[in-house]
Scaffold this active site. Structure first.
Site, PDB file in Angstrom:
ATOM      1  CD  GLN A 214       8.095  -0.186  36.961  1.00  0.00           C
ATOM      2  OE1 GLN A 214       8.567   0.303  35.938  1.00  0.00           O
ATOM      3  NE2 GLN A 214       8.613   0.025  38.163  1.00  0.00           N
TER       4      GLN A 214
ATOM      5  CB  THR B  27       3.182   7.190   3.941  1.00  0.00           C
ATOM      6  OG1 THR B  27       2.051   6.703   4.661  1.00  0.00           O
ATOM      7  CG2 THR B  27       3.939   8.178   4.800  1.00  0.00           C
TER       8      THR B  27
ATOM      9  CD  GLU C 190      -3.701   0.066   8.638  1.00  0.00           C
ATOM     10  OE1 GLU C 190      -4.925   0.286   8.594  1.00  0.00           O
ATOM     11  OE2 GLU C 190      -3.205  -1.061   8.510  1.00  0.00           O
TER      12      GLU C 190
ATOM     13  CG  PHE D 120      -1.867   1.068   1.409  1.00  0.00           C
ATOM     14  CD1 PHE D 120      -3.052   1.081   0.681  1.00  0.00           C
ATOM     15  CD2 PHE D 120      -1.648   2.086   2.331  1.00  0.00           C
ATOM     16  CE1 PHE D 120      -3.982   2.087   0.866  1.00  0.00           C
ATOM     17  CE2 PHE D 120      -2.577   3.099   2.521  1.00  0.00           C
ATOM     18  CZ  PHE D 120      -3.750   3.103   1.782  1.00  0.00           C
TER      19      PHE D 120
ATOM     20  N   GLY E 175      10.666  -5.892  36.324  1.00  0.00           N
ATOM     21  CA  GLY E 175      11.791  -5.170  36.885  1.00  0.00           C
ATOM     22  C   GLY E 175      12.952  -5.091  35.909  1.00  0.00           C
ATOM     23  N   GLY E 176      14.170  -5.254  36.421  1.00  0.00           N
ATOM     24  CA  GLY E 176      15.369  -5.105  35.593  1.00  0.00           C
ATOM     25  C   GLY E 176      15.415  -6.072  34.424  1.00  0.00           C
TER      26      GLY E 176
END
Length: 418
Positions: free
Chosen positions: A375, A165, A402, A162, A378-379
């Site tokens: 989150q 753009t 889109e 498509f 954690g790490g």
């Protein structure tokens, strides 16, 4: 003569007649509302749909999940996986059976894409991008054009992209600079398109360009074979996420397109593009739902294993509430996407509004849920050993493609103000 009994009888008869016509009118109003779809909310899944969803889930878990990280890291989508999707009938879902498709049911497509996106969003993006490329032919093509192109697209034999753009024309489609000049025999296309998914592997493109009609510039749509002289595919974009499918610039230099490859009349291109996006936006929404569900599933599994302060962290109420909120948001997004797909499948009014709502809400939910999933881990959630990092990066794109979510809010507001 005593008139009272007669009068009483007449009043009773009148009362019965009034009640009869009153309730009859109420019933007619209800029937009208149901016919128009204002209160018809039954989009519950049939047994066939449930079985189909289960088969796609099994395919996704057994064949796709183990390849998800490799696809994202390598930036290449394996042809064998594409062929498996063809065999499963997934690629043909958006198209009518007369074009060798699976029936053109958007809700069925959503069920499949949700399952694929929950384990590998790149895989879900492949048939979604294919449908986006083909939808201008579906909504604006002649029967001859549909018969020529759609069967090969439905079978996966032909790939399509498509091309709308441009570097200076994203949300503002009307400002595009690509031109298509009719020289009496062919349209001569010149210009540049940007961020075109599938451009390097597509066999066909639906290209939008400005033409002149009645001394005014209008957007027209064309089916362009990629092997046409004058087309150059630029470098693959180095994306933050969704690296498993390509996005490229495309250059058109004096590309000759025969008039029989024009979709609709000159100047119909903008209308065709908007109708296309109205029908495909729910698929972006369902990709977001699937991706968010995958992130939540990963987070739940981790919290049930990770121990801190002598307990698994799933026992901490604060984290339980986070997961509960994530689950509620995902389910709300899922139901809105299903509703939008149902409305579009039924051809009811409000398809553009519901499609924009579904895309906007679901992708915003996906961004929040994937953030919370990182989150919760954690790490390690920030590390590439866990898929939450990949889900987080991929979620951002869905708020942009889109039509950005700011544009979706404009679409929704315009529909409300009508």
């Amino acid at each position: 003569m005593n008139w009272f009994p007669l009068l009483k009888t007449v009043l009773i008869i009148l009362n019965v007649l009034i009640r009869y016509f009153y309730y009859k009118e109420i019933l007619n109003i209800k029937k009208f509302i149901l016919k128009k779809g204002g209160m018809k909310l039954d989009y519950s899944l049939s047994e066939e749909q449930k079985m189909f969803r289960q088969s796609v889930r099994r395919f996704a878990q057994e064949k796709v999940a183990s390849l998800a990280e490799e696809i994202e890291e390598s930036g290449n989508y394996p042809d064998e996986l594409l062929q498996m999707m063809n065999q499963q009938g997934i690629m043909g879902l958006p198209y009518e059976t007369k074009y060798n498709g699976g029936g053109g049911n958007l809700l069925m497509m959503c069920l499949a894409m949700e399952e694929l996106a929950s384990v590998c969003a790149n895989t879900a993006m492949v048939p979604t991008t294919q449908e986006l490329g083909a939808m201008p032919i579906v909504v604006g093509g002649s029967e001859e054009q549909k018969q020529k192109y759609l069967p090969k697209i439905a079978s996966g034999e032909s790939r399509i992209s498509f091309a709308l753009t441009e570097p200076e024309a994203g949300s503002d489609v009307a400002s595009m600079r690509t031109k298509a000049h009719f020289d009496g025999r062919n349209y001569i296309v010149n210009g540049v398109k940007r961020f075109i998914s599938y451009a390097d592997v597509a066999d066909v493109m639906c290209v939008f360009a400005k033409t002149k009609t009645l001394n005014e510039e209008n957007v027209s749509a064309f089916i362009v074979d990629k092997n046409t002289p004058g087309i150059t595919i630029g470098k693959k974009e180095n994306k933050m996420g969704f690296r498993g499918f390509s996005s490229c610039e495309v250059y058109f230099e004096n590309v000759m397109v025969p008039p029989e490859n024009r979709l609709g009349e000159e100047g119909d291109g903008f209308k065709i593009a908007m109708k296309t996006l109205d029908k495909t936006r729910p698929l972006v929404g369902i990709l977001a739902v699937g991706l968010a569900q995958g992130a939540l599933d990963t987070a739940i599994a981790f919290t049930k294993e990770r121990k801190q302060f002598g307990h698994t962290i799933s026992q901490f109420q604060g984290l339980q509430w986070m997961m509960a909120d994530m689950a509620m948001q995902i389910e709300a997004a899922r139901q809105l996407v299903y509703k939008s797909a149902y409305v579009i499948d039924q051809g009811e009014l409000g398809g553009a509004k519901y499609g924009a709502m579904a895309k906007c809400f679901a992708t915003d939910v996906c961004m929040k849920v994937t953030t919370d999933a990182v989150q919760l881990l954690g790490g390690v959630g920030y590390m590439r050993e866990f898929p939450t990092e990949r889900y987080f990066r991929q979620a951002k794109l869905l708020q942009i493609v889109e039509g950005t979510n700011q544009i979706q809010r404009v679409v929704i507001a315009n529909q409300l103000l009508k």
